[in-house]
Structures are given as C-alpha cells and as structure tokens.
Design an enzyme around this catalytic site. Structure first.
Site, PDB file in Angstrom:
ATOM      1  N   PRO A 255       0.838  -1.206   0.000  1.00 13.41           N
ATOM      2  CA  PRO A 255       0.000   0.000   0.000  1.00 13.41           C
ATOM      3  C   PRO A 255       0.872   1.255   0.000  1.00 13.41           C
ATOM      4  O   PRO A 255       1.531   1.569   0.979  1.00 13.41           O
ATOM      5  CB  PRO A 255      -0.803  -0.121   1.308  1.00 13.41           C
ATOM      6  N   VAL A 257       1.992   5.169  -0.061  1.00 12.80           N
ATOM      7  CA  VAL A 257       1.643   6.522   0.374  1.00 12.80           C
ATOM      8  C   VAL A 257       2.748   7.436  -0.126  1.00 12.80           C
ATOM      9  O   VAL A 257       3.930   7.088  -0.033  1.00 12.80           O
ATOM     10  CB  VAL A 257       1.520   6.623   1.906  1.00 12.80           C
ATOM     11  N   ASP A 431       5.935   2.246   2.030  1.00 18.40           N
ATOM     12  CA  ASP A 431       5.023   1.130   2.289  1.00 18.40           C
ATOM     13  C   ASP A 431       4.328   1.395   3.622  1.00 18.40           C
ATOM     14  O   ASP A 431       4.959   1.377   4.671  1.00 18.40           O
ATOM     15  CB  ASP A 431       5.818  -0.176   2.331  1.00 18.40           C
ATOM     16  N   HIS A 432       3.013   1.614   3.568  1.00 11.57           N
ATOM     17  CA  HIS A 432       2.283   2.001   4.772  1.00 11.57           C
ATOM     18  C   HIS A 432       2.139   0.848   5.772  1.00 11.57           C
ATOM     19  O   HIS A 432       1.704   1.065   6.910  1.00 11.57           O
ATOM     20  CB  HIS A 432       0.899   2.541   4.398  1.00 11.57           C
ATOM     21  N   ARG A 433       2.468  -0.369   5.366  1.00  7.47           N
ATOM     22  CA  ARG A 433       2.476  -1.470   6.328  1.00  7.47           C
ATOM     23  C   ARG A 433       3.647  -1.326   7.289  1.00  7.47           C
ATOM     24  O   ARG A 433       3.581  -1.769   8.444  1.00  7.47           O
ATOM     25  CB  ARG A 433       2.595  -2.813   5.603  1.00  7.47           C
TER      26      ARG A 433
END
Length: 461
Positions: A255, A257, A431-433
């Site tokens: 994901p 951002v 990576d928003h994780r």
C-alpha cells in the site's frame, strides 16, 4: 545456459565471441547474454575446440539448455566428427522424454535447434519420421497423420497450448516437428494457415511446392503491410520485462503513500561548488545527487525504522541494520536499480566513487544481477529530465523510494524578503504497512532539513 541470477529462467544471446573451429580455454568468455536483470558474459568451463553454436544471436534460451558444443580431448578423425551430429540427432528422441516445464534435462548428445528457425523437413528439425533410403538427398514429406499415438495427450509447452486454444486448433491434429515429437509454435501456426487455406490441407506433389500453402491471402498481406506502417510492436523481454513485472507486483502488493515537500537548496548547491574546488576531493565526481544520498543516509540514522522490509510469509517486519542504497538508472535496455552495498558505512569520498562506478557500469550495460539484489531504499532523480516531481513506485522488497525533482531558480521568501533561490521538490513513497504517516513525515522532513542546512551533514552524522 546457466542460471546467472536468482530466479532467472531464460536469457537472450546477444553476441557470440567464438565460431565453430575456434580453440577455447577454461575461463574464456564465449558469449554475452541478456537476462531479465542485466547483460552478462559467459565463460566456457573447459578447454577444447568449438564444434557448434546451437543458437543464433537474438535467440531467447531457457536456463538448462545446451547452447554450445565443444570437442575436448584428442581430436577425432574428420569422418567420425562429421558423423557425430547425425548420430546425436537420431539418438536424442529415444534418449529422454522432453521436459516441457522447468529447466529440463540436458545431455551432451542433445542438440536443440534455434527457436526462430522455420519448421521444415523431418531431416532439418530432428523429427523421428523415417526417410526412404532410396532418396537420401530428397527432403522427407511431412507425415499425413499425427505423430502422437491414439489416445495420448500431444506433447507441447504451456504457451503453445494456449496459442492453439486461442487459434482454435486441436493439438491432436497437429503434426509435431519438435525434438521428441513436441508440438512447436511453428506447427500450430502452420495448422492454422492450413485451416484458412484449403489447398494447404492437401499433400504437396513435390517438395518444391511445400511453401506455397502457407502463403496468406492477398487481402491479409495487404492488411499486415498497412498495419506495420502505422504501428510497431516491441517484444517485452529482458530488463523491460522484469521491470514491468516488478512494478505490477509492487503497486498491487504494497500500500503506497506519497508525501511531498518543496524546499530551498541554495546552501546545498553552494556546498557542491565548494567541494568541487576542494583539492582533497580532486578527481571525485561531486554533484547534488551525492549530497542528497548523504542526506538520506543521515535521515535513516535518525529514523532507523524506515530501513525495513515486509516478510509476508512470516508476517514480520524485518529491520535492516545496513543500508544498500539503490540508485535508479536509465539505460538503453530500460530502467534498472543497482544499489551501493553498505552505503551507511562510506565516507563522502567513498560514496562519490561508488556512485560514479555504479552509473558508469549501468550505462555500459554491465551491471551484474548481484548489484541489483538486496536493496533497502532507493533514490530516483527525475530532475535530470526537467521534471518537478512525481509519485515513484517502490522497488519490490524495499520500504521507501525518494524522487528528486529539478532544481530551479525560483522566487522564495528568504529572511523576510522575496529573493531568487534554488528550489526543488522531494517526493517520498513508502510502504504504509511498515511506515506510518508520522514516521514517513519525520523522515522526509529530516532529509529536507539537511538539504536546506547542509551543515547538519556534520552535526547530525
């Protein structure tokens, strides 16, 4: 064809450096191949005389296939040497069952024809169809019935099966001409042409008339010529192929951002000029990218959690205690991302040397697969094209990528007054994780702070 890089399954032969009859020694480079990651030179592992080159330049070859045969040991008699290829061709279909998926089984007595060779007579393509002894010089006609025994599934690789399905061709009705009775792409196309042109279904009266049935109708030829004048099709292979696959994997797995910051880098540009004039750094390539790379390394030291990766199988975040800094490089073969190993431990001079070497090697197309593995974070300089900013896509397996925009003279409020200053925009995708908004914002703000006030390269280091 060896596996010259992790996960590679095929390579294209770019250039042969030897020809049949040439003497080769252990370790001598005999050809250059392009994998999905880089161009690589292949050495020969023994001494001898080149007997045959089994694939032409421009041919894509699967890993595990034999690409060159070399006569080793004492020279054989000319008659025996001339008879060897024919004996190998006859023995090959009986020696092993063709492996249609994976590396396959390679034997010294197996000779594979180049993929782009046109399917021809049984004598040319290694088919097991018998040839009448009374006329050894005449080409043997293609068999009128399928070579596969009744009830058995025809042998064909998955791409060939898909092609047959797309064209509406029953593989059981196709005459195989590949090694060991394997149906090839050329066989499927020939069957499709025969279905379109009724005359092709009838056996040729003489060998010379064989090519006639595959000729396309006049209308089809005209349409093809018109299409070729209006558009060009470029095969997706090598670096472009793996780049496309990696970008799709990254875009639909991590994901993304992206955050942006516009900043005044006038002081950094002045420092670049001062470092160029420093006699202690004479001979080194000093440019804005060098100081941007150093700013990223300083910001990682202050925010170590950004230097991580996501382990999907273990459902763990892996924190890296080293920085392999990737630099996106545009090359004639496409975009690649080699990385500077252990960049965090390098001095400014060492970092400059590594950057120069990395860029030069990439432009020459000599970047090795190892140089593009295990990166942790990447910088892409879109400013060299005059672009202000963008939303970069993560390199698979990495946590963040920084896009650097063009540095331009713009009006800027400096010490309460509007003055012309050197301004640029940074874009950070992450990576928003792994990285939440707070951590990503602090990391990007630290990079900007270092570039606005480059003395922090020393005070924060």
């Amino acid at each position: 064809m060896p596996d010259v890089g992790e996960g590679l399954t095929e390579a294209e032969i770019l250039k042969w450096f030897v020809q049949p009859g040439d003497t080769v020694t252990d370790g001598q480079v005999v050809c250059e191949v392009e994998t999905a990651k880089a161009a690589v030179e292949l050495p020969i592992p023994f001494d001898g005389v080149v007997h045959a080159l089994l694939f032409e330049e421009g041919t894509t070859v699967d890993v595990g296939q034999v690409i060159i045969s070399v006569q080793t040991g004492e020279a054989e008699a000319p008659a025996a040497a001339a008879a060897a290829p024919a004996a190998e061709a006859e023995a090959a279909p009986e020696a092993r069952q063709p492996v249609l998926v994976g590396y396959g089984v390679s034997t010294a007595s197996t000779k594979r024809r180049p993929r782009k060779a046109v399917a021809g007579t049984a004598a040319q393509n290694g088919s097991a169809a018998p040839v009448a002894p009374a006329a050894p010089a005449a080409p043997a006609p293609l068999p009128a019935v399928p070579a596969q025994p009744s009830g058995e599934r025809p042998l064909a690789k998955p791409p060939v099966r898909k092609l047959a399905k797309d064209l509406g061709i029953d593989l059981a009705s196709v005459v195989p001409t590949g090694d060991g009775g394997v149906v090839t792409r050329e066989d499927v196309h020939a069957a499709a042409a025969a279905a379109i042109t009724p005359q092709a279904a009838a056996p040729a009266a003489a060998p010379a008339a064989a090519p006639a049935p595959v000729a396309a109708p006049v209308a089809v030829v005209a349409a093809a010529a018109d299409a070729s004048a209006r558009e060009t099709r470029i095969p997706v292979k090598g670096v472009r192929k793996v780049t496309a696959q990696a970008m799709v994997q990254s875009a639909f797995t991590a994901p993304h951002v992206t955050e942006f910051v516009t900043l005044d880098v006038t002081r950094t540009m002045k420092l670049v000029q001062e470092l160029k004039d420093d006699p202690d750094l004479a001979g080194l390539r000093i440019n804005p990218l060098l100081l941007i790379a150093k700013a990223v390394l300083v910001a990682i030291r202050r925010n170590p959690d950004v230097n991580a990766s996501w382990d999907e199988a273990a459902q763990e975040i892996v924190l890296k205690h080293y920085v392999n800094l990737g630099i996106a490089a545009a090359t004639p073969r496409g975009l690649i991302v080699p990385n500077i190993k252990d960049a965090h431990a390098k001095t400014l001079g060492e970092l400059s040397e590594s950057l120069s070497s990395l860029v030069a090697t990439a432009r020459d197309g000599k970047t090795s697969p190892a140089d593009m593995q295990n990166g942790t974070i990447t910088i892409t300089n879109v400013g060299v094209f005059g672009v202000d900013t963008g939303t970069p896509i993560l390199n698979p397996g990495e946590s963040a990528i920084l896009a650097v925009g063009a540095i331009k003279l713009q009006p800027w409020v400096h010490k309460g007054k509007v003055k012309p200053r050197q301004v640029t925009t940074l874009a950070l995708s992450f990576d928003h994780r792994l990285i939440d908004g707070e951590l990503g914002s602090r990391f990007l703000a630290d990079i900007a702070a270092v570039l606005e006030h480059p003395r922090r390269l020393v005070t924060w280091a």
